[in-house]
Scaffold this motif. Structure first.
Motif, PDB file in Angstrom:
ATOM      1  N   TYR A  39       5.928   1.792  -8.937  1.00 44.64           N
ATOM      2  CA  TYR A  39       4.561   2.116  -9.374  1.00 44.64           C
ATOM      3  C   TYR A  39       4.372   1.763 -10.846  1.00 44.64           C
ATOM      4  CZ  TYR A  39       0.728   5.124 -10.968  1.00 44.64           C
ATOM      5  OH  TYR A  39      -0.412   5.598 -11.567  1.00 44.64           O
TER       6      TYR A  39
ATOM      7  N   GLU B 230       0.371   7.603   2.708  1.00 42.86           N
ATOM      8  CA  GLU B 230      -0.249   6.327   2.350  1.00 42.86           C
ATOM      9  C   GLU B 230      -1.213   6.449   1.178  1.00 42.86           C
ATOM     10  OE1 GLU B 230      -1.864   4.266   5.695  1.00 42.86           O
ATOM     11  OE2 GLU B 230      -0.135   4.718   6.983  1.00 42.86           O
ATOM     12  N   ASN B 231      -1.702   7.647   0.895  1.00 41.11           N
ATOM     13  CA  ASN B 231      -2.617   7.835  -0.227  1.00 41.11           C
ATOM     14  C   ASN B 231      -1.944   7.604  -1.575  1.00 41.11           C
ATOM     15  OD1 ASN B 231      -4.842   8.576   1.418  1.00 41.11           O
ATOM     16  ND2 ASN B 231      -4.061  10.669   1.568  1.00 41.11           N
TER      17      ASN B 231
ATOM     18  N   ASP C  12      -3.027   4.611  -3.707  1.00 41.29           N
ATOM     19  CA  ASP C  12      -4.394   4.498  -4.217  1.00 41.29           C
ATOM     20  C   ASP C  12      -4.448   4.280  -5.722  1.00 41.29           C
ATOM     21  OD1 ASP C  12      -5.360   4.821  -1.676  1.00 41.29           O
ATOM     22  OD2 ASP C  12      -5.898   6.942  -1.922  1.00 41.29           O
ATOM     23  N   ASP C  13      -3.428   4.728  -6.444  1.00 43.41           N
ATOM     24  CA  ASP C  13      -3.428   4.613  -7.898  1.00 43.41           C
ATOM     25  C   ASP C  13      -2.786   3.327  -8.403  1.00 43.41           C
ATOM     26  OD1 ASP C  13      -4.708   7.013  -8.125  1.00 43.41           O
ATOM     27  OD2 ASP C  13      -2.945   8.179  -8.663  1.00 43.41           O
TER      28      ASP C  13
ATOM     29  N   LYS D 278      -4.271  -2.526  -4.866  1.00 45.75           N
ATOM     30  CA  LYS D 278      -3.734  -2.107  -3.569  1.00 45.75           C
ATOM     31  C   LYS D 278      -3.463  -3.284  -2.638  1.00 45.75           C
ATOM     32  CE  LYS D 278      -5.638   1.308  -1.419  1.00 45.75           C
ATOM     33  NZ  LYS D 278      -6.662   2.230  -0.840  1.00 45.75           N
TER      34      LYS D 278
END
Length: 273
Positions: free
Chosen positions: A29, A51-52, A55-56, A60
């Motif tokens: 990340y 899976e969320n 989002d950051d 994506k």
């Protein structure tokens, strides 16, 4: 030139003094923000259940999820606000390994290098590292995750201790460049058969061993706010520059500069320099 970055995305709790914040984390990340700014042609592959968590990420569309039955959780606690080199960590030590079969259908056709980011030694079995080696492209590896073992259980998590393990030499023999800090270097020792070793030491700078040894001074950062992910940021910046210049000194000094920029605000590198 396509760079494939592989490793877990995490759900983190960061504690700095008395301040607490929940964030997305994990080396892949933090590195994705650096690659988005300075390399661009990359694919991030993450293993998680939620899976969320993607989002950051900065883009994506450049993230592939290997769906597992759990996600990594880390608590990063910095007890001294004026010294963010000191960190206490605990984790749920999720067992969600990435196997060659997880990767075969999602890897791009053309790959120029891999970046491998284990957060514990379950993430990348030896067979997976050997599979990546079969592509005959450079492999950059963050060592720390392979050294993490659970120590004392606190609620649902474990404090972390670092220890060597029997399969590590065989794993390291498959890679070209490894990244670690001075405490991890002390655990592994000097018998490391790789082309290039990058050793970071927080505010004391870093050094690169590749034939010769190069000492890199840290860039002075007057406003240190958040060091979580700083080592991952350094690693991504070094790789970005090394793949385009093949210069150790340019890459290490650039990485120090970008790591300093990241230190000055919360969260990942913002790409605003």
């Amino acid at each position: 030139m396509t760079l494939v970055v592989i490793g877990p995305v995490t759900n983190d709790l960061v504690v700095i003094g008395n301040e607490k914040s929940n964030r997305v984390g994990g080396a892949t990340y933090f590195q994705s923000f650096v690659f988005e700014e300075f390399f661009n042609d990359y694919l991030a592959i993450v293993n998680c259940s939620d899976e969320n968590l993607i989002d950051d990420f900065p883009d994506k569309s450049k993230v592939q999820i290997i769906k597992k039955n759990n996600s990594h959780f880390f608590i990063n606690e910095y007890p001294f606000e004026d010294n963010l080199d000191i960190r206490r960590q605990s984790s749920n030590f999720a067992k969600i390994p990435i196997f060659p079969s997880d990767l075969k259908d999602i890897l791009p056709d053309d790959i120029d290098a891999f970046v491998v980011n284990p957060l514990n030694r379950h993430d990348f079995p030896k067979e997976t590292i050997e599979y990546l080696k079969s592509f005959d492209v450079p492999i950059f590896l963050s060592v720390q995750g392979f050294l993490r073992t659970p120590d004392v259980k606190v609620n649902e998590n474990y404090t972390i201790k670092l220890d060597n393990f029997d399969e590590l030499p065989a794993i390291l023999s498959c890679v070209n460049t490894i990244f670690m800090d001075e405490s991890e270097k002390n655990i592994i020792g000097d018998n490391i058969d790789v082309d290039e070793i990058i050793i970071t030491d927080g505010s004391r700078g870093s050094r690169v061993i590749s034939g010769n040894e190069y000492k890199i001074e840290a860039v002075n950062c007057e406003n240190v706010v958040d060091s979580t992910g700083c080592g991952d940021t350094y690693m991504a910046a070094y790789i970005s520059k090394k793949l385009t210049t093949n210069s150790i000194l340019k890459s290490a000094n650039f990485a120090s500069k970008i790591a300093c920029e990241k230190l000055s605000f919360f969260g990942p590198f913002k790409g605003d320099i």
